[in-house]
Write a protein that holds these residues in place. Sequence first.
Motif, PDB file in Angstrom:
ATOM      1  N   LEU A 266      17.658   9.459 -51.858  1.00 33.54           N
ATOM      2  CA  LEU A 266      17.784  10.454 -50.269  1.00 33.54           C
ATOM      3  C   LEU A 266      16.843  10.312 -49.922  1.00 33.54           C
ATOM      4  O   LEU A 266      16.402  10.730 -48.513  1.00 33.54           O
ATOM      5  CB  LEU A 266      17.976  11.526 -51.745  1.00 33.54           C
ATOM      6  CG  LEU A 266      19.303  11.718 -51.754  1.00 33.54           C
ATOM      7  CD1 LEU A 266      18.930  13.045 -52.067  1.00 33.54           C
ATOM      8  CD2 LEU A 266      20.642  12.075 -50.674  1.00 33.54           C
TER       9      LEU A 266
ATOM     10  N   PRO B  76      20.902  10.411 -43.876  1.00 33.08           N
ATOM     11  CA  PRO B  76      21.611   9.335 -44.381  1.00 33.08           C
ATOM     12  C   PRO B  76      22.782   9.425 -43.623  1.00 33.08           C
ATOM     13  O   PRO B  76      23.956   9.700 -43.508  1.00 33.08           O
ATOM     14  CB  PRO B  76      21.677   9.505 -45.495  1.00 33.08           C
ATOM     15  CG  PRO B  76      21.496  10.953 -46.264  1.00 33.08           C
ATOM     16  CD  PRO B  76      20.603  11.529 -44.522  1.00 33.08           C
TER      17      PRO B  76
ATOM     18  N   PRO C 185      26.870   8.358 -44.364  1.00 27.58           N
ATOM     19  CA  PRO C 185      27.950   8.052 -46.257  1.00 27.58           C
ATOM     20  C   PRO C 185      29.034   7.111 -46.059  1.00 27.58           C
ATOM     21  O   PRO C 185      28.699   6.713 -47.660  1.00 27.58           O
ATOM     22  CB  PRO C 185      29.400   9.475 -45.490  1.00 27.58           C
ATOM     23  CG  PRO C 185      29.023  10.401 -44.783  1.00 27.58           C
ATOM     24  CD  PRO C 185      27.107   9.494 -43.538  1.00 27.58           C
TER      25      PRO C 185
ATOM     26  N   TYR D 144      26.692   4.831 -48.283  1.00 26.06           N
ATOM     27  CA  TYR D 144      26.014   5.384 -50.044  1.00 26.06           C
ATOM     28  C   TYR D 144      27.343   6.081 -51.064  1.00 26.06           C
ATOM     29  O   TYR D 144      28.250   5.859 -50.593  1.00 26.06           O
ATOM     30  CB  TYR D 144      25.807   6.596 -50.732  1.00 26.06           C
ATOM     31  CG  TYR D 144      23.953   6.720 -49.136  1.00 26.06           C
ATOM     32  CD1 TYR D 144      23.215   6.359 -50.023  1.00 26.06           C
ATOM     33  CD2 TYR D 144      23.757   6.954 -48.263  1.00 26.06           C
ATOM     34  CE1 TYR D 144      21.713   6.288 -49.318  1.00 26.06           C
ATOM     35  CE2 TYR D 144      22.440   6.833 -47.199  1.00 26.06           C
ATOM     36  CZ  TYR D 144      21.415   6.889 -48.014  1.00 26.06           C
ATOM     37  OH  TYR D 144      20.852   6.335 -47.225  1.00 26.06           O
TER      38      TYR D 144
ATOM     39  N   LEU E 289      28.852   7.426 -55.169  1.00 25.45           N
ATOM     40  CA  LEU E 289      28.279   8.940 -55.998  1.00 25.45           C
ATOM     41  C   LEU E 289      28.324   8.154 -57.431  1.00 25.45           C
ATOM     42  O   LEU E 289      30.127   7.521 -57.396  1.00 25.45           O
ATOM     43  CB  LEU E 289      28.845  10.108 -55.791  1.00 25.45           C
ATOM     44  CG  LEU E 289      29.423  10.857 -56.805  1.00 25.45           C
ATOM     45  CD1 LEU E 289      27.811  11.087 -57.526  1.00 25.45           C
ATOM     46  CD2 LEU E 289      30.101  12.221 -56.623  1.00 25.45           C
TER      47      LEU E 289
ATOM     48  N   ILE F 102      30.836   7.691 -50.855  1.00 25.30           N
ATOM     49  CA  ILE F 102      31.215   8.782 -50.128  1.00 25.30           C
ATOM     50  C   ILE F 102      31.395   9.018 -49.058  1.00 25.30           C
ATOM     51  O   ILE F 102      32.662   9.932 -48.945  1.00 25.30           O
ATOM     52  CB  ILE F 102      29.540   9.263 -49.879  1.00 25.30           C
ATOM     53  CG1 ILE F 102      29.196   8.902 -50.564  1.00 25.30           C
ATOM     54  CG2 ILE F 102      29.896  10.729 -49.327  1.00 25.30           C
ATOM     55  CD1 ILE F 102      28.072  10.126 -51.195  1.00 25.30           C
TER      56      ILE F 102
ATOM     57  N   HIS G  96      24.323  11.068 -59.522  1.00 30.09           N
ATOM     58  CA  HIS G  96      23.098   9.902 -59.005  1.00 30.09           C
ATOM     59  C   HIS G  96      23.897   9.376 -57.188  1.00 30.09           C
ATOM     60  O   HIS G  96      25.369   8.763 -57.981  1.00 30.09           O
ATOM     61  CB  HIS G  96      22.188   8.779 -59.708  1.00 30.09           C
ATOM     62  CG  HIS G  96      20.690   9.023 -59.235  1.00 30.09           C
ATOM     63  ND1 HIS G  96      19.665   9.969 -59.937  1.00 30.09           N
ATOM     64  CD2 HIS G  96      20.102   8.552 -58.314  1.00 30.09           C
ATOM     65  CE1 HIS G  96      18.844   9.890 -58.997  1.00 30.09           C
ATOM     66  NE2 HIS G  96      18.799   8.856 -58.319  1.00 30.09           N
ATOM     67  N   LEU G  97      23.420   9.523 -56.673  1.00 29.20           N
ATOM     68  CA  LEU G  97      23.683   8.657 -55.568  1.00 29.20           C
ATOM     69  C   LEU G  97      22.828   7.299 -55.897  1.00 29.20           C
ATOM     70  O   LEU G  97      22.446   6.906 -56.168  1.00 29.20           O
ATOM     71  CB  LEU G  97      23.057   8.945 -53.834  1.00 29.20           C
ATOM     72  CG  LEU G  97      24.113  10.338 -53.520  1.00 29.20           C
ATOM     73  CD1 LEU G  97      23.472  10.850 -52.489  1.00 29.20           C
ATOM     74  CD2 LEU G  97      24.919  10.845 -54.215  1.00 29.20           C
TER      75      LEU G  97
END
Lengths: 94, 427
Positions: free
Chosen positions: B161, B174, B176, B179, B181, B239, B278-279
């Motif tokens: 992040l 950021p 989407p 990234y 999840l 995401i 966590h991403l």
Amino acid sequence: MSDESRLKVKLGLDVFKPLKEPHIKIRPGMEKDGRLRPALRICPAGLYTERSDGGISLSIDGCLECGTCRVGCGSDVLDWNYPDGDAGVQYRFG
Amino acid sequence: MEKFEVIIAGAGLAGLAAAYTLASQGTEVLVLERGDYPGAKNVSGGRIYLNPIRGLFPGLFDEAPLERFIVHEGFSLLAKERAVTLGYSGDELRKEPHQSFSILRSKFDRWFAEQAESKGAMLLNKVRVENLIEEKGRIVGVVAGGDELRGDVVVICDGVLSLLSEKAGLRTAPLPKNYALGIKEVIKITKEAVDERFGLQGNEGAAHLYAGEVTKGRFGGGFIYTNLDSVSLGVVIGIDALLKHEELDAPAVIDSFKERPEISGLIRGGETVEYSAHLIPEGGYDAVGKLYGEGVLAAGDAAGFALNIGFTVRGMEYALASGCYAARAILQAKEGGDFSSRGLSVYRNILEESFVLQDLRNFREAPRVIDNPRFFGHYPEMIGDIMKDVYGVPEGPKERLYLTVKRRLSLKELWAIFMDLRGVMKI
């Protein structure tokens, strides 16, 4: 077991230290903003719920600090921070 | 006010690699970690590739608390009602030095921190870096736990992040699409059960990836990595996919994955001992931020160093390497007494010459190619259907194999496959 209680059991396995104050806040007036709606589905800890008035509320206990809501909903609707030290989830396996 | 030569924000792999390298050269370094211990806030799917980084830390990983070395690779396309699996193992995977290991980060990061401390690095746990101190356009320290700490240079290693990179102006908010999840459970089963169910002996391990119905045909997948006496089981969902497709409910995705018949037998009788999320950076080369500024560098996930090319999903070795390279850049800057962005720019050069940016550049097209809905929805079903027909024995006479397969591969379909392959050729 319902999805909701199954998730509660899972979160119960994790070690959490008490949060002095919520590190993620819905910005005032943004409870009904469309950008916040996905939070109901995308939070892996299921912390966002819909109120009877259609607004969304966040209960921070059980937060995994992953940031999905920050990336998915954006900083216009969420005031997002990590918790202070000595607080929040403490992974034992990772 | 306290002053240090180097302040590192975050005791993950990048931060600890930087600390280890700097302390080994006698540089005064302070690592600030918001968790109760290094690894307390860190999650990884759980496998690391050591070949590219052994030379950066000679002998270091021989004693590391790694779980199992991977000798079986598996990849399954999960259709709604069936699965098609490709497996690979080979003598080269059983021979030392082993290329890849399963790993649990809380254990590993704590151990790595001890190694850095033994070289002289200072580590402060339970302290969050809240802000950077900027003076005359230059980062001169951090605010952590309410205190101001000054340093010649600050290394930002606060993870995917990276709120600090945004504050330093190295990254913007950021997107989407860059990234995914990751949601994971560590499930305890006995060592014997791991060995038997995955066909392993001694410290051999298996890694299995799944794509398709796991994410209801959307960008993402599932994974199982064997640890010593547990498995790391998880799902990854883009995401963007999560936002766009209302049928996806993040916590339910991992539950339905666990209920798949291909999976449930592997974890039978197992007890989940941790649930984590966590991403993951998925944007590749084009999503890498600025790597340095005045008095500041970024490394690891904070810089966006991660690479998903479908069969391998990598991040940890990029974190370890970039942390080490950040340290080397700082040592060079220190020699010249110049911690300005000009002095630190050597960091970019070192990275460009290394596997870190060369891998990311080579696979620059991977995020766009992989983000193809046909890979996650269409192919698992189509290939599953072909397998069903090929293996099926009907009551009456069986059709010729060629005709069986051809039925599923119309001209239109062949053309679409050709177009997809053209995309794949860019990887």
